[in-house]
Motif scaffolding. Structure first.
Motif, PDB file in Angstrom:
ATOM      1  N   LYS A  71       8.036  38.114  34.223  1.00 18.61           N
ATOM      2  CA  LYS A  71       9.406  37.987  34.807  1.00 18.61           C
ATOM      3  C   LYS A  71      10.082  37.342  33.573  1.00 18.61           C
ATOM      4  O   LYS A  71      11.191  37.690  33.189  1.00 18.61           O
ATOM      5  CB  LYS A  71       9.368  37.075  36.002  1.00 18.61           C
ATOM      6  CG  LYS A  71       8.947  37.596  37.227  1.00 18.61           C
ATOM      7  CD  LYS A  71       9.418  36.569  38.365  1.00 18.61           C
ATOM      8  CE  LYS A  71       8.978  35.207  38.283  1.00 18.61           C
ATOM      9  NZ  LYS A  71       7.591  34.914  38.351  1.00 18.61           N
ATOM     10  N   GLY A  72       9.683  36.245  32.950  1.00 17.66           N
ATOM     11  CA  GLY A  72      10.351  35.585  32.200  1.00 17.66           C
ATOM     12  C   GLY A  72      10.558  36.420  30.767  1.00 17.66           C
ATOM     13  O   GLY A  72      11.715  36.521  30.315  1.00 17.66           O
ATOM     14  N   THR A  73       9.577  36.967  30.247  1.00 16.99           N
ATOM     15  CA  THR A  73       9.633  37.817  29.074  1.00 16.99           C
ATOM     16  C   THR A  73      10.544  38.899  29.100  1.00 16.99           C
ATOM     17  O   THR A  73      11.526  39.210  28.498  1.00 16.99           O
ATOM     18  CB  THR A  73       8.468  38.335  28.534  1.00 16.99           C
ATOM     19  OG1 THR A  73       7.246  37.210  28.510  1.00 16.99           O
ATOM     20  CG2 THR A  73       8.476  38.757  27.104  1.00 16.99           C
ATOM     21  N   VAL A  74      10.397  39.861  30.345  1.00 16.27           N
ATOM     22  CA  VAL A  74      11.208  40.560  30.703  1.00 16.27           C
ATOM     23  C   VAL A  74      12.635  40.412  30.838  1.00 16.27           C
ATOM     24  O   VAL A  74      13.628  40.931  30.208  1.00 16.27           O
ATOM     25  CB  VAL A  74      10.740  41.561  31.743  1.00 16.27           C
ATOM     26  CG1 VAL A  74      11.733  42.468  32.340  1.00 16.27           C
ATOM     27  CG2 VAL A  74       9.283  42.134  31.519  1.00 16.27           C
ATOM     28  N   ALA A  75      12.813  39.379  31.613  1.00 14.92           N
ATOM     29  CA  ALA A  75      14.215  39.021  31.813  1.00 14.92           C
ATOM     30  C   ALA A  75      14.831  38.521  30.452  1.00 14.92           C
ATOM     31  O   ALA A  75      16.134  38.929  30.143  1.00 14.92           O
ATOM     32  CB  ALA A  75      14.147  37.818  32.878  1.00 14.92           C
ATOM     33  N   ARG A  76      14.263  37.820  29.804  1.00 15.20           N
ATOM     34  CA  ARG A  76      14.817  37.362  28.392  1.00 15.20           C
ATOM     35  C   ARG A  76      15.194  38.376  27.790  1.00 15.20           C
ATOM     36  O   ARG A  76      16.334  38.343  27.174  1.00 15.20           O
ATOM     37  CB  ARG A  76      13.751  36.450  27.827  1.00 15.20           C
ATOM     38  CG  ARG A  76      14.483  35.824  26.465  1.00 15.20           C
ATOM     39  CD  ARG A  76      13.578  34.518  26.115  1.00 15.20           C
ATOM     40  NE  ARG A  76      12.040  35.095  26.026  1.00 15.20           N
ATOM     41  CZ  ARG A  76      11.546  36.063  24.994  1.00 15.20           C
ATOM     42  NH1 ARG A  76      12.292  36.233  24.018  1.00 15.20           N
ATOM     43  NH2 ARG A  76      10.534  36.103  25.079  1.00 15.20           N
ATOM     44  N   LEU A  77      14.451  39.242  27.302  1.00 17.21           N
ATOM     45  CA  LEU A  77      14.723  40.583  26.575  1.00 17.21           C
ATOM     46  C   LEU A  77      15.640  41.516  27.081  1.00 17.21           C
ATOM     47  O   LEU A  77      16.735  41.780  26.473  1.00 17.21           O
ATOM     48  CB  LEU A  77      13.419  41.467  26.173  1.00 17.21           C
ATOM     49  CG  LEU A  77      12.285  40.710  25.615  1.00 17.21           C
ATOM     50  CD1 LEU A  77      11.190  41.545  25.375  1.00 17.21           C
ATOM     51  CD2 LEU A  77      12.935  40.595  24.185  1.00 17.21           C
ATOM     52  N   VAL A  78      15.690  41.690  28.418  1.00 23.13           N
ATOM     53  CA  VAL A  78      16.623  42.510  29.045  1.00 23.13           C
ATOM     54  C   VAL A  78      18.220  41.672  28.935  1.00 23.13           C
ATOM     55  O   VAL A  78      19.239  42.443  28.372  1.00 23.13           O
ATOM     56  CB  VAL A  78      16.471  42.617  30.565  1.00 23.13           C
ATOM     57  CG1 VAL A  78      17.653  43.254  31.375  1.00 23.13           C
ATOM     58  CG2 VAL A  78      15.356  43.602  30.768  1.00 23.13           C
ATOM     59  N   ALA A  79      18.226  40.535  29.062  1.00 22.76           N
ATOM     60  CA  ALA A  79      19.463  39.753  29.052  1.00 22.76           C
ATOM     61  C   ALA A  79      19.886  39.873  27.528  1.00 22.76           C
ATOM     62  O   ALA A  79      21.038  40.076  27.231  1.00 22.76           O
ATOM     63  CB  ALA A  79      19.067  38.434  29.161  1.00 22.76           C
ATOM     64  N   SER A  80      18.863  39.778  26.693  1.00 20.52           N
ATOM     65  CA  SER A  80      19.487  39.969  25.225  1.00 20.52           C
ATOM     66  C   SER A  80      19.916  41.128  24.707  1.00 20.52           C
ATOM     67  O   SER A  80      21.005  41.273  24.017  1.00 20.52           O
ATOM     68  CB  SER A  80      18.153  39.093  24.353  1.00 20.52           C
ATOM     69  OG  SER A  80      18.078  39.790  23.153  1.00 20.52           O
ATOM     70  N   ARG A  81      19.243  42.078  25.290  1.00 19.83           N
ATOM     71  CA  ARG A  81      19.550  43.621  24.951  1.00 19.83           C
ATOM     72  C   ARG A  81      21.041  43.887  25.504  1.00 19.83           C
ATOM     73  O   ARG A  81      21.899  44.394  24.949  1.00 19.83           O
ATOM     74  CB  ARG A  81      18.937  44.491  25.714  1.00 19.83           C
ATOM     75  CG  ARG A  81      18.569  45.623  24.395  1.00 19.83           C
ATOM     76  CD  ARG A  81      17.977  46.744  25.082  1.00 19.83           C
ATOM     77  NE  ARG A  81      16.305  46.772  24.765  1.00 19.83           N
ATOM     78  CZ  ARG A  81      15.560  47.482  24.814  1.00 19.83           C
ATOM     79  NH1 ARG A  81      15.975  48.635  25.746  1.00 19.83           N
ATOM     80  NH2 ARG A  81      14.195  47.595  24.761  1.00 19.83           N
ATOM     81  N   LEU A  82      21.597  43.239  26.892  1.00 17.31           N
ATOM     82  CA  LEU A  82      22.619  43.569  27.538  1.00 17.31           C
ATOM     83  C   LEU A  82      23.840  42.532  27.182  1.00 17.31           C
ATOM     84  O   LEU A  82      24.874  42.878  27.546  1.00 17.31           O
ATOM     85  CB  LEU A  82      22.389  43.664  29.004  1.00 17.31           C
ATOM     86  CG  LEU A  82      21.293  44.663  29.496  1.00 17.31           C
ATOM     87  CD1 LEU A  82      21.139  44.646  30.791  1.00 17.31           C
ATOM     88  CD2 LEU A  82      21.996  46.111  29.053  1.00 17.31           C
ATOM     89  N   GLY A  83      23.561  41.592  26.610  1.00 17.81           N
ATOM     90  CA  GLY A  83      24.233  40.398  26.297  1.00 17.81           C
ATOM     91  C   GLY A  83      24.441  39.553  27.511  1.00 17.81           C
ATOM     92  O   GLY A  83      25.800  39.094  27.482  1.00 17.81           O
ATOM     93  N   PHE A  84      23.689  39.507  28.230  1.00 17.78           N
ATOM     94  CA  PHE A  84      23.899  38.700  29.610  1.00 17.78           C
ATOM     95  C   PHE A  84      23.371  37.245  29.308  1.00 17.78           C
ATOM     96  O   PHE A  84      22.411  37.049  28.463  1.00 17.78           O
ATOM     97  CB  PHE A  84      22.990  39.442  30.739  1.00 17.78           C
ATOM     98  CG  PHE A  84      23.798  40.788  31.298  1.00 17.78           C
ATOM     99  CD1 PHE A  84      24.685  41.277  30.603  1.00 17.78           C
ATOM    100  CD2 PHE A  84      23.544  41.125  32.646  1.00 17.78           C
ATOM    101  CE1 PHE A  84      25.377  42.362  30.955  1.00 17.78           C
ATOM    102  CE2 PHE A  84      24.061  42.329  33.295  1.00 17.78           C
ATOM    103  CZ  PHE A  84      25.002  43.068  32.333  1.00 17.78           C
TER     104      PHE A  84
END
Ligand code: DC
Length: 229
Positions: free
Chosen positions: A16-29
């Motif tokens: 969860k942590g790694t995935v959430a962080r990367l998704v957030a960084s890619r989307l600017g969230f």
């Protein structure tokens, strides 16, 4: 425009942590690691001599102290995924020990501890586009999130990942120890009486065992793109 909310739940070390962080960084969230708040609550208890079983004592500590999460600044980039401040003190690494993993799982069984932290989390998600991950985000914190995901992987795969992480951080623990601890935490998180971890209605169940992190991030970002048109 309403903030866009991506809610992710799942058991210990499902990614969860790694995935959430990367998704957030890619989307600017904004990435919000809610487990860090429970970990910091456990740390607060330990530092102030308040037992993890003492619900009223912990709630009082939360009323008198401030927990803040923020994206790491340039100087703070030392492998952490998020910076955690307790009354302005950086506790980002202190909350990552096995002792605080256990403590966070114990303090999180308390209804009033959960209520206090859930309210803080909801306030954040009203202001910003977020990728928020934890154990109750899809059904308690953000039940109306535009995208709800339950990340899942077998206990063996998860224990292997967690063991590897700890070895890289120089901690001397056996696989058996990590596996036993993980099963114990899963059991507590999934069987507590208040908001036990479960698959929420309408959540997308994503098994991460056969996928690389990048593949998981790709499928999630593709889904967000579809939802936003
Ligand atoms: O994700 P993590 O391992 O940092 O979470 C630590 C503990 O906090 C976890 O065992 C259960 C609790 N937790 C929770 O009850 N609800 C959340 N939303 C996040 C974490």
């Amino acid at each position: 425009m309403e903030p866009f909310q991506i809610a992710i739940d799942g058991p210990v070390a499902a990614g969860k942590g790694t995935v959430a962080r990367l998704v957030a960084s890619r989307l600017g969230f904004l990435y919000v690691d809610t487990g860090a708040m429970y970990r910091t609550t456990a740390l607060l208890g330990k530092r102030n001599g308040v037992e993890w079983s003492d619900e009223a004592g912990l709630v009082s500590l939360l009323q008198h102290h401030e927990i803040e999460l923020r994206t790491p600044s340039e100087q703070e980039k030392d492998g952490r995924s998020i910076t955690v401040l307790l009354d302005t003190e950086d506790v980002s690494w202190e909350i990552r020990t096995e002792e605080m993993s256990r403590g966070s799982s114990i303090v999180s069984v308390h209804q009033h501890v959960r209520k206090a932290l859930v309210e803080q989390q909801q306030r954040i998600a009203q202001k910003y586009d977020v990728v928020m991950e934890g154990r109750d985000i899809t059904f308690r914190v953000l039940p109306s999130a535009q995208l709800k995901i339950y990340l899942h992987a077998s206990p063996e795969v998860r224990a292997k990942r967690r063991h590897q992480e700890l070895l890289v951080r120089g901690m001397d623990v056996s696989f058996e120890q990590v596996y036993a601890e993980l099963k114990e935490r899963d059991d507590r998180d999934m069987n507590r009486s208040v908001d036990p971890l479960h698959i929420a209605d309408g959540a997308w169940v994503l098994d991460t065992s056969p996928l690389t992190i990048d593949e998981v991030v790709d499928v999630i970002c593709a889904r967000v793109k579809e939802l936003r048109v």
